[in-house]
Design a protein around this motif. Structure first.
Motif, mmCIF file in Angstrom:
data_model
loop_
_atom_site.group_PDB
_atom_site.id
_atom_site.type_symbol
_atom_site.label_atom_id
_atom_site.label_comp_id
_atom_site.label_asym_id
_atom_site.label_seq_id
_atom_site.Cartn_x
_atom_site.Cartn_y
_atom_site.Cartn_z
ATOM 1 N N ASP A 121 5.351 102.273 -35.979
ATOM 2 C CA ASP A 121 4.824 101.582 -37.501
ATOM 3 C C ASP A 121 4.450 100.278 -37.260
ATOM 4 O O ASP A 121 3.529 99.672 -37.754
ATOM 5 C CB ASP A 121 6.257 101.607 -38.195
ATOM 6 N N VAL A 122 5.428 99.380 -36.353
ATOM 7 C CA VAL A 122 4.744 97.929 -36.016
ATOM 8 C C VAL A 122 3.749 97.896 -35.612
ATOM 9 O O VAL A 122 2.820 97.014 -35.947
ATOM 10 C CB VAL A 122 5.988 97.336 -35.312
ATOM 11 N N LEU A 123 3.355 98.544 -34.478
ATOM 12 C CA LEU A 123 1.960 98.521 -33.691
ATOM 13 C C LEU A 123 0.799 98.821 -34.624
ATOM 14 O O LEU A 123 -0.165 98.137 -34.703
ATOM 15 C CB LEU A 123 2.025 99.457 -32.634
ATOM 16 N N CYS A 124 1.026 99.881 -35.568
ATOM 17 C CA CYS A 124 -0.017 100.089 -36.405
ATOM 18 C C CYS A 124 -0.185 99.026 -37.320
ATOM 19 O O CYS A 124 -1.524 98.661 -37.870
ATOM 20 C CB CYS A 124 0.192 101.592 -36.941
ATOM 21 N N ASP A 125 1.000 98.540 -37.902
ATOM 22 C CA ASP A 125 0.743 97.166 -38.700
ATOM 23 C C ASP A 125 -0.087 96.175 -38.169
ATOM 24 O O ASP A 125 -0.815 95.401 -38.811
ATOM 25 C CB ASP A 125 2.009 96.919 -39.025
ATOM 26 N N VAL A 126 0.307 96.042 -36.925
ATOM 27 C CA VAL A 126 -0.420 94.820 -36.110
ATOM 28 C C VAL A 126 -1.889 95.218 -35.967
ATOM 29 O O VAL A 126 -2.923 94.313 -36.462
ATOM 30 C CB VAL A 126 0.212 94.707 -34.754
ATOM 31 N N ALA A 127 -2.198 96.465 -35.715
ATOM 32 C CA ALA A 127 -3.810 96.770 -35.738
ATOM 33 C C ALA A 127 -4.484 96.582 -36.933
ATOM 34 O O ALA A 127 -5.323 95.979 -37.210
ATOM 35 C CB ALA A 127 -3.558 98.219 -35.060
ATOM 36 N N ALA A 128 -3.658 97.079 -37.931
ATOM 37 C CA ALA A 128 -4.422 96.983 -39.261
ATOM 38 C C ALA A 128 -4.661 95.442 -39.810
ATOM 39 O O ALA A 128 -5.521 95.298 -40.436
ATOM 40 C CB ALA A 128 -3.461 97.905 -40.317
ATOM 41 N N GLN A 129 -3.648 94.601 -39.499
ATOM 42 C CA GLN A 129 -3.661 93.338 -39.803
ATOM 43 C C GLN A 129 -4.660 92.491 -39.226
ATOM 44 O O GLN A 129 -5.345 91.717 -39.652
ATOM 45 C CB GLN A 129 -2.426 92.655 -40.076
ATOM 46 N N ILE A 130 -4.841 92.817 -37.856
ATOM 47 C CA ILE A 130 -5.947 92.320 -36.999
ATOM 48 C C ILE A 130 -7.134 92.669 -37.690
ATOM 49 O O ILE A 130 -7.934 91.564 -37.960
ATOM 50 C CB ILE A 130 -5.968 92.716 -35.683
ATOM 51 N N ALA A 131 -7.537 93.896 -37.999
ATOM 52 C CA ALA A 131 -8.785 94.227 -38.736
ATOM 53 C C ALA A 131 -8.955 93.536 -40.113
ATOM 54 O O ALA A 131 -10.100 93.004 -40.438
ATOM 55 C CB ALA A 131 -8.777 95.740 -38.929
ATOM 56 N N LEU A 132 -7.845 93.328 -40.832
ATOM 57 C CA LEU A 132 -7.974 92.669 -42.166
ATOM 58 C C LEU A 132 -8.355 91.217 -41.900
ATOM 59 O O LEU A 132 -9.099 90.923 -42.628
ATOM 60 C CB LEU A 132 -6.625 92.687 -42.866
ATOM 61 N N VAL A 133 -7.715 90.649 -40.796
ATOM 62 C CA VAL A 133 -8.059 89.226 -40.751
ATOM 63 C C VAL A 133 -9.442 88.942 -40.491
ATOM 64 O O VAL A 133 -10.181 88.293 -40.436
ATOM 65 C CB VAL A 133 -7.108 88.617 -39.519
ATOM 66 N N ALA A 134 -10.140 90.089 -39.514
ATOM 67 C CA ALA A 134 -11.343 89.925 -39.026
ATOM 68 C C ALA A 134 -12.274 90.150 -40.181
ATOM 69 O O ALA A 134 -13.540 89.626 -40.083
ATOM 70 C CB ALA A 134 -11.760 91.085 -37.998
ATOM 71 N N ALA A 135 -11.741 90.916 -40.949
ATOM 72 C CA ALA A 135 -12.664 91.208 -42.327
ATOM 73 C C ALA A 135 -12.770 89.922 -43.290
ATOM 74 O O ALA A 135 -13.943 89.509 -43.571
ATOM 75 C CB ALA A 135 -12.202 92.231 -43.082
ATOM 76 N N LEU A 136 -11.771 89.085 -43.349
ATOM 77 C CA LEU A 136 -11.733 88.021 -44.244
ATOM 78 C C LEU A 136 -12.536 86.987 -43.255
ATOM 79 O O LEU A 136 -13.288 86.157 -44.133
ATOM 80 C CB LEU A 136 -10.426 87.437 -44.295
ATOM 81 N N ALA A 137 -12.391 86.879 -42.081
ATOM 82 C CA ALA A 137 -12.975 85.629 -41.067
ATOM 83 C C ALA A 137 -14.614 85.927 -41.267
ATOM 84 O O ALA A 137 -15.249 85.183 -41.214
ATOM 85 C CB ALA A 137 -12.587 85.954 -40.121
ATOM 86 N N ALA A 138 -14.955 87.430 -41.107
ATOM 87 C CA ALA A 138 -16.273 87.767 -41.129
ATOM 88 C C ALA A 138 -16.934 87.392 -42.469
ATOM 89 O O ALA A 138 -18.248 86.928 -42.481
ATOM 90 C CB ALA A 138 -16.617 89.258 -40.716
ATOM 91 N N THR A 139 -16.358 87.438 -43.442
ATOM 92 C CA THR A 139 -16.927 87.266 -44.622
ATOM 93 C C THR A 139 -17.045 85.884 -44.952
ATOM 94 O O THR A 139 -18.130 85.145 -45.476
ATOM 95 C CB THR A 139 -15.915 87.774 -45.867
ATOM 96 N N ALA A 140 -15.978 85.019 -44.426
ATOM 97 C CA ALA A 140 -15.971 83.567 -44.630
ATOM 98 C C ALA A 140 -17.333 82.952 -43.845
ATOM 99 O O ALA A 140 -18.052 82.151 -44.292
ATOM 100 C CB ALA A 140 -14.743 83.028 -44.087
ATOM 101 N N VAL A 141 -17.469 83.490 -42.694
ATOM 102 C CA VAL A 141 -18.526 82.903 -41.642
ATOM 103 C C VAL A 141 -20.059 83.337 -42.371
ATOM 104 O O VAL A 141 -20.889 82.772 -42.284
ATOM 105 C CB VAL A 141 -18.320 83.470 -40.419
#
Length: 240
Positions: A121-141
């Protein structure tokens, strides 16, 4: 001679699953945890294990974030309507988070919890949140190419503060800096309510993606400030 009759145990209801939720904040408890309870009920009826919901959360969360990243440049160029990508993010991230709420509810109500399941559960949360951060960062850039690299790095690092502190809160030595449960306090805490945060982030992607730059600044300040406050709080407690 009378035959013995067996009384079937009542099936758990949506309310039973919601009753064992671990909170998350005013928004999460009012929406995400209830939707999670519905998913947990369906999973229990289908005979699914909690890890199945955990993996579903990961797959949906990753797919949603990958779609946002892949379309970020096209949205910035005006080739793809922002509202389409924002709607995908809004639904995808919220349903994925509700599945994350559901796996714990299912485990607690059905007694299927395990150390291995908690780790997944924790490992999947980490992976999903890394992807979410990447999505927001990609949009900002994409919207603002001059976005500093250091800002993206600090945003990504401080974002994980919520996840780290949530894991720490689940242990035997958990402690909270603010114990009040009054409505004003809970409203203030919405800035750290994951359900509320991804809701706001998706709305920005939908209605004003150009503001994503300022969104990551705001989240960096909030999460960075909470990290510093948590360090001071824990250090003070350890020195007593």
């Amino acid at each position: 001679m009378q035959s013995a009759t067996t009384v079937a145990e009542p099936r758990p209801t949506v309310a039973d699953f919601h009753r064992v939720n671990r909170g998350g904040g005013l928004f999460s408890e009012s929406l995400s945890q209830w939707l999670g309870a519905v998913f947990a009920l369906v999973a229990q009826r289908l005979g699914l294990r909690p890890t199945a919901l955990t993996i579903a959360n990961l797959v949906l969360g990753l797919a949603t974030s990958v779609a946002v990243v892949a379309l970020a440049d096209r949205v910035a160029a005006g080739d793809v309507p922002a509202w389409v990508v924002g709607l995908v993010a809004l639904v995808g991230w919220q349903v994925a988070y509700s599945l994350d709420c559901a796996d714990g509810q299912l485990a607690r109500v059905t007694g299927q919890g395990s150390a291995a399941g908690a780790r997944v559960d924790v490992l999947c949360d980490v992976a999903a949140q890394i992807a979410l951060v990447a999505a927001l960062a990609a949009t900002a850039v994409a919207q603002r190419p001059e976005t500093p690299t250091w800002l993206v790095a600090v945003f990504a690092g401080t974002w994980m503060v919520n996840l780290v502190t949530s894991v720490m809160q689940a242990g035997p030595n958990a402690a909270s800096m603010v114990t009040s449960t009054s409505l004003p306090v809970r409203l203030v805490k919405l800035v750290r309510d994951y359900g509320a945060v991804i809701f706001v982030a998706a709305l920005v992607l939908m209605l004003a993606p150009a503001l994503t730059f300022w969104v990551i600044i705001a989240f960096t300040i909030v999460n960075g400030g909470f990290l510093l406050a948590s360090i001071a709080f824990s250090a003070r407690a350890s020195l007593r």
